[in-house]
Write a protein that holds these residues in place. Structure first.
Motif, PDB file in Angstrom:
ATOM      1  N   THR A 218      19.342  34.919  10.063  1.00 16.08           N
ATOM      2  CA  THR A 218      20.476  34.428   9.264  1.00 16.08           C
ATOM      3  C   THR A 218      20.416  32.911   9.064  1.00 16.08           C
ATOM      4  OG1 THR A 218      21.750  34.273  11.282  1.00 16.08           O
ATOM      5  CG2 THR A 218      22.147  36.227   9.929  1.00 16.08           C
ATOM      6  N   ASP A 219      19.487  32.238   9.808  1.00 16.41           N
ATOM      7  CA  ASP A 219      19.513  30.769   9.828  1.00 16.41           C
ATOM      8  C   ASP A 219      19.266  30.134   8.462  1.00 16.41           C
ATOM      9  OD1 ASP A 219      16.956  31.986  10.395  1.00 16.41           O
ATOM     10  OD2 ASP A 219      16.145  29.962  10.571  1.00 16.41           O
ATOM     11  N   LYS A 220      18.585  30.837   7.551  1.00 20.56           N
ATOM     12  CA  LYS A 220      18.300  30.220   6.233  1.00 20.56           C
ATOM     13  C   LYS A 220      19.347  30.601   5.183  1.00 20.56           C
ATOM     14  CE  LYS A 220      13.865  28.555   6.630  1.00 20.56           C
ATOM     15  NZ  LYS A 220      12.536  28.923   6.213  1.00 20.56           N
ATOM     16  N   LEU A 221      20.278  31.472   5.551  1.00 20.14           N
ATOM     17  CA  LEU A 221      21.275  31.893   4.547  1.00 20.14           C
ATOM     18  C   LEU A 221      22.402  30.871   4.471  1.00 20.14           C
ATOM     19  CD1 LEU A 221      21.612  35.748   5.160  1.00 20.14           C
ATOM     20  CD2 LEU A 221      20.278  34.572   3.401  1.00 20.14           C
ATOM     21  N   PRO A 222      22.844  30.539   3.268  1.00 20.00           N
ATOM     22  CA  PRO A 222      23.967  29.592   3.162  1.00 20.00           C
ATOM     23  C   PRO A 222      25.276  30.262   3.570  1.00 20.00           C
ATOM     24  CG  PRO A 222      23.267  30.352   0.978  1.00 20.00           C
ATOM     25  CD  PRO A 222      22.366  31.019   1.971  1.00 20.00           C
ATOM     26  N   PRO A 223      26.326  29.463   3.848  1.00 24.02           N
ATOM     27  CA  PRO A 223      27.635  30.067   4.133  1.00 24.02           C
ATOM     28  C   PRO A 223      28.072  30.965   2.967  1.00 24.02           C
ATOM     29  CG  PRO A 223      27.681  27.679   4.433  1.00 24.02           C
ATOM     30  CD  PRO A 223      26.363  28.005   3.849  1.00 24.02           C
ATOM     31  N   LEU A 224      28.916  31.938   3.268  1.00 21.27           N
ATOM     32  CA  LEU A 224      29.266  32.974   2.293  1.00 21.27           C
ATOM     33  C   LEU A 224      29.767  32.425   0.946  1.00 21.27           C
ATOM     34  CD1 LEU A 224      29.172  35.981   2.101  1.00 21.27           C
ATOM     35  CD2 LEU A 224      31.484  36.079   3.025  1.00 21.27           C
ATOM     36  N   GLY A 225      30.681  31.444   1.029  1.00 26.04           N
ATOM     37  CA  GLY A 225      31.257  30.889  -0.213  1.00 26.04           C
ATOM     38  C   GLY A 225      30.177  30.269  -1.081  1.00 26.04           C
ATOM     39  N   GLU A 226      29.291  29.507  -0.418  1.00 31.25           N
ATOM     40  CA  GLU A 226      28.211  28.846  -1.156  1.00 31.25           C
ATOM     41  C   GLU A 226      27.257  29.892  -1.753  1.00 31.25           C
ATOM     42  OE1 GLU A 226      24.580  25.945  -0.010  1.00 31.25           O
ATOM     43  OE2 GLU A 226      26.368  25.710   1.223  1.00 31.25           O
ATOM     44  N   ALA A 227      26.961  30.915  -0.946  1.00 28.91           N
ATOM     45  CA  ALA A 227      26.055  31.983  -1.428  1.00 28.91           C
ATOM     46  C   ALA A 227      26.644  32.637  -2.675  1.00 28.91           C
ATOM     47  CB  ALA A 227      25.849  33.018  -0.336  1.00 28.91           C
ATOM     48  N   ARG A 228      27.968  32.864  -2.630  1.00 29.16           N
ATOM     49  CA  ARG A 228      28.614  33.517  -3.800  1.00 29.16           C
ATOM     50  C   ARG A 228      28.491  32.637  -5.042  1.00 29.16           C
ATOM     51  NH1 ARG A 228      33.109  36.658  -0.670  1.00 29.16           N
ATOM     52  NH2 ARG A 228      32.434  38.756  -1.205  1.00 29.16           N
ATOM     53  N   GLU A 229      28.672  31.316  -4.832  1.00 25.78           N
ATOM     54  CA  GLU A 229      28.553  30.386  -5.972  1.00 25.78           C
ATOM     55  C   GLU A 229      27.140  30.420  -6.551  1.00 25.78           C
ATOM     56  OE1 GLU A 229      30.707  28.496  -7.813  1.00 25.78           O
ATOM     57  OE2 GLU A 229      32.092  29.781  -6.705  1.00 25.78           O
ATOM     58  N   ILE A 230      26.148  30.389  -5.642  1.00 31.26           N
ATOM     59  CA  ILE A 230      24.743  30.393  -6.083  1.00 31.26           C
ATOM     60  C   ILE A 230      24.457  31.680  -6.870  1.00 31.26           C
ATOM     61  CG2 ILE A 230      22.323  30.473  -5.283  1.00 31.26           C
ATOM     62  CD1 ILE A 230      23.221  28.763  -2.855  1.00 31.26           C
ATOM     63  N   LEU A 231      24.959  32.780  -6.353  1.00 26.52           N
ATOM     64  CA  LEU A 231      24.704  34.067  -7.030  1.00 26.52           C
ATOM     65  C   LEU A 231      25.433  34.152  -8.375  1.00 26.52           C
ATOM     66  CD1 LEU A 231      24.706  36.237  -3.849  1.00 26.52           C
ATOM     67  CD2 LEU A 231      22.887  36.276  -5.559  1.00 26.52           C
ATOM     68  N   LYS A 232      26.621  33.553  -8.423  1.00 24.14           N
ATOM     69  CA  LYS A 232      27.388  33.558  -9.676  1.00 24.14           C
ATOM     70  C   LYS A 232      26.611  32.785 -10.754  1.00 24.14           C
ATOM     71  CE  LYS A 232      31.867  32.185 -11.420  1.00 24.14           C
ATOM     72  NZ  LYS A 232      32.958  31.279 -11.147  1.00 24.14           N
TER      73      LYS A 232
END
Ligand SMILES: CCCCCCCCCC(=O)CC(=O)SCCNC(=O)CCNC(=O)[C@H](O)C(C)(C)COP(=O)(O)OP(=O)(O)OC[C@H]1O[C@@H](n2cnc3c(N)ncnc32)[C@H](O)[C@@H]1OP(=O)(O)O
Ligand SMILES: NC(=O)C1=CN([C@@H]2O[C@H](COP(=O)(O)OP(=O)(O)OC[C@H]3O[C@@H](n4cnc5c(N)ncnc54)[C@H](O)[C@@H]3O)[C@@H](O)[C@H]2O)C=CC1
Length: 725
Positions: A218-232
């Motif tokens: 999990t160490d390379k995954l961004p925090p959930l909110g940031e991940a959602r923004e990137i995916l959006k």
């Protein structure tokens, strides 16, 4: 290997306690169902044996794996193979058996690790590669998704942003980059690959190296909110860039599920959408294109005769204009020494200047070093006569489209070039038999039809006459491969395959506009269909000079089915000749941005009165679907003629010619594949009806009439007896 099976794996257990499993399925060790099921049994055996402490997976003959066997998708689509249980390979085999095993595994990667190949390696607990390895997930390019866990493991190994870049662009990375990204644990020379991998696997057993399950990282995954923004953001970009395709968005759904709900849910979602995408029409089209593109180099009666390509050591090009300079650029970029001949110093300097500018643009973009630029330019020599042609192996003529000039040049070439020299012309329309009329060298005359800009456009139409020798075609196919073009071998006629298909497309557009359809709506509908631009924007780009020259050839050779519109000649008279003059169907600003021109009406009305056409209320209000049908069914009709005449040997070659020469959307599978997806009966009935209302331009050819009346596929082979080649 059993002749009924496709590929296998072999396992050898060493005295060090390492079981080495080798993937064997030439030429790229693709993961066929047989390979995957063999891998599973080897694995189970390795896990059950007391003398095995760890496992190394590698590929035979310097290639790890080119991914899942793509023909397997076709078998599932056609129903000739039953699809395994959803998630059987990605979850049951790769995750629960391999990654969750109590014995560690290490992937030893040489050469390719693409698609399922890279995904298999990511399920291992470490990856060692050689410096030349290519690592990538190119599945979206094929219409499928990285369905062996790629959507879950790649973001966990390299981070979400880099994983999205690799997946959405389908571009591989090299070993060193893979190493710095964390995808590869060590890069070693080929000779040390297996020993390092074995040692690494034992080190994991002995806890000297970490035992890493990528799917749990999990160490390379961004925090959930940031991940959602990137995916959006990625979704928005994907919708813009691939508006007619569903699978990239479905792939993003799998990625997002893994990040939001955990890797197990992600793997399940990936398996679910991975199975759904196989039956999408776009996927069928893209898989057809993959095999068709590789099929163009298989020319019956030519490439099956055991001929070896001769070495082309030096090439001469006649004419350093737009095309000649582009062709010279393509050749020197692939290390061919080139002589460029022009009519005088001024034109020669301009031609060499164009080649220089082509390369300088690469230097500016950072894709070419200054040293490489100098070295590449040193391969180009200018000439004003034929003296330096005495030791060339191939000449490509690229002077203006004028028959008598070309005839004279070929007669001269025969005098100056050595006997073995290939004499090629880049003519876009002229019959090659006419060009060679004043020579006795018909067997070495061939068309090498490049598309503008020649150093960028991927297609090379190789035109053979009835006299061109098989050896010359084999030689040119080899040159095409070396300069990284997709070649399509076609027969000789006015316009060959691509321009014959192109012509009715622009003609249909002129026909509709003269009857009241809006040119800008036509361009918009055609762009939405997936072409890079509409027919009017294209005419502006090509320039009206070329458009008129091409039209003249067609009017002369196919008068019965040519629609003679005066719109372009009228504009040309007013010195508006397309983008180069900043005025054509559109107006162009300093940045070459196109905007509609209200004055266009004037030319359309004048042309209408000259041709005696009337505004047709039905054609004024065409829907987008009708616009596509009225512009592309005439193309299908011409493609049928080209196929029936044997100008193209396989319908799939026309698909590739349309995609790489006309910009036809690959996800529609090419012109003939698309036509068959609609049905020959429907296309025939529409053309037949229009021909009764609007004339012979739409008249279905005999081939289409025959197949259409039975509803038979247009791409089914033509009987040899009827083929001209
Ligand atoms: C629901 C049921 C279970 C299925 C689950 C589905 C999930 C699948 C998830 C997955 O992992 C999907 C994939 O892996 S898809 C495949 C991804 N791989 C690729 O896209 C690579 C495709 N190949 C290439 O890009 C090039 O071929 C390559 C770079 C590997 C080599 O290029 P090169 O120029 O040297 O050779 P080329 O002429 O291109 O190919 C030689 C030869 O090999 C055939 N071939 C290549 N790759 C494959 C392949 N993956 N499967 C089958 N055949 C392949 C190619 O057709 C040529 O064959 P020929 O007969 O023309 O010689
Ligand atoms: N422009 C295009 O988009 C395409 C053109 N073609 C074909 O390529 C050929 C060349 O077209 P372009 O490059 O657009 O033309 P161009 O007009 O840009 O260049 C032609 C060049 O040939 C030179 N030339 C004329 N006679 C010569 C001679 N005897 N010896 C040496 N040089 C001579 C001219 O000085 C000129 O520089 C034509 O046959 C054309 O149909 C093919 C594909 C696309």
């Amino acid at each position: 290997m059993d002749s009924r099976t496709k590929g296998k794996t072999v396992m050898e257990v060493g005295s060090d306690g390492v079981a080495v499993i080798t993937l064997i399925n030439p030429p790229v060790n693709s993961l066929s169902f047989d390979v995957l099921y063999n891998l599973k049994s080897n694995y189970e055996e390795a896990l059950s044996r007391n003398d095995v402490k760890a496992i190394v997976i590698t590929g035979a003959k310097g290639k790890f794996s080119g991914g899942f066997d793509i023909s397997g998708f076709g078998e599932i689509q056609k129903g000739t193979r039953k699809e395994p249980k959803v998630g059987y390979i990605s979850i049951d085999i790769l995750t629960d058996l391999l990654e969750a095993a109590r014995k560690p595994s290490v992937a030893a990667i040489d050469g390719l690790a693409l698609g399922g190949g890279l995904e298999l390696s990511m399920a291992c607990h470490a990856r060692i590669s050689t410096p030349g390895a290519q690592l990538g997930l190119p599945e979206l390019q094929l219409g499928v998704i990285p369905g062996f866990g790629g959507t879950q493991r790649l973001p966990r190994l390299v981070g979400l942003t880099k994983a999205l870049e690799m997946i959405l662009t389908s571009k591989p990375v090299r070993a060193e980059e893979g190493h710095s990204l964390g995808l590869i644990d060590a890069v070693v020379p080929s000779a040390e690959l297996l020993t390092t991998a074995r040692r690494w696997a034992l080190d994991i057993v002995e806890r000297r190296k970490p035992w890493i399950s990528s799917v749990l990282k999990t160490d390379k995954l961004p925090p959930l909110g940031e991940a959602r923004e990137i995916l959006k953001f990625a979704r928005g970009q994907t919708r813009k860039q691939a508006p007619n395709m569903k699978h990239p968005l479905m792939c993003l759904d799998a990625l997002e599920t893994g990040i939001v709900s955990g890797p197990r849910a992600g793997l399940e979602k990936e398996a679910e959408v991975g199975s759904q995408v196989i039956s999408l029409d776009t996927t069928k089209g893209l898989i057809h294109v993959f095999f068709s593109q590789r099929g163009t180099v298989k020319v019956p009666g030519v490439t099956d005769r055991g001929l070896i390509p001769r070495k082309i050591k030096k090439v001469a090009i006649i004419g350093g204009g737009l095309m000649g300079s582009g062709i010279a650029t393509a050749l020197i970029l692939s290390n061919y020494p080139v002589i460029l001949k022009e009519v005088n110093e001024k034109f020669l300097e301009a031609g060499i200047g164009r080649v220089k500018a082509n390369l300088q643009s690469r230097v500016r973009k950072g894709s070419m070093s200054k040293e490489k630029f100098e070295k590449t330019m040193s391969l180009l020599k200018g000439s004003l006569d034929y003296e330096s042609f005495r030791d060339v192996d191939m000449v490509i003529e690229a002077v203006i489209e004028n028959i008598s000039l070309k005839q004279q040049i070929f007669a001269d070439l025969e005098k100056y070039c050595p006997q073995h020299c290939i004499l090629a012309s880049n003519t876009s329309t002229i019959d090659l038999n006419k060009i060679g009329e004043r020579t006795k060298s018909q067997d070495r005359i061939v068309g090498a039809h490049f598309f503008s800009p020649a150093h960028v456009m991927p297609l090379l139409e190789i035109v053979r006459t009835n006299h061109t020798s098989a050896q010359v075609i084999v030689d040119l196919l080899d040159v095409g491969k070396k300069i990284k073009k997709t070649p399509v071998v076609v027969g000789n006629c006015t316009g060959f395959a691509v321009n014959r298909m192109f012509f009715p497309y622009t003609q249909a557009a002129m026909f509709l506009v003269e009857r009241g359809a809006d040119p800008y709506l036509i361009d918009s509908a055609v762009s939405k269909f997936g072409m890079p631009m509409g027919p009017f924007r294209l005419c502006d780009l090509v320039g009206f000079g070329v458009a008129i020259a091409t039209a003249t050839q067609f009017i002369e050779n196919f008068p019965e089915r040519t629609y003679k519109s005066m719109i372009i000649p009228l504009m040309q008279e007013d010195k508006r000749a397309g983008e180069a003059t900043r005025k054509g169907f559109y107006l162009y600003d300093d940045k070459r941005k196109a905007k509609p021109d209200p004055e266009l009406k004037k030319y359309i009305e004048k042309a209408r009165s000259m041709s005696g056409a009337n505004v047709d209320p039905k054609l004024v209000k065409l829907s987008e679907k009708e616009i596509i049908e009225m512009t592309f069914f005439p193309v299908v009709n011409e493609a049928c003629r080209v196929f029936a005449e044997g100008i193209a040997v396989k319908a799939a070659d026309l698909d590739i010619a349309a995609i790489f020469g006309m910009g036809f959307p690959p996800y529609r599978g090419g012109i003939m594949f698309w036509a068959d997806s609609i049905g020959s009966k429907y296309i025939y009935s529409r053309l037949d009806e229009w021909s009764k209302t609007y004339g012979d331009f739409f008249k279905p050819c005999a081939f289409l009439a025959e197949r259409g009346s039975k509803g038979a596929p247009l791409s089914a082979p033509v009987e040899q007896a009827r083929s001209r080649l």
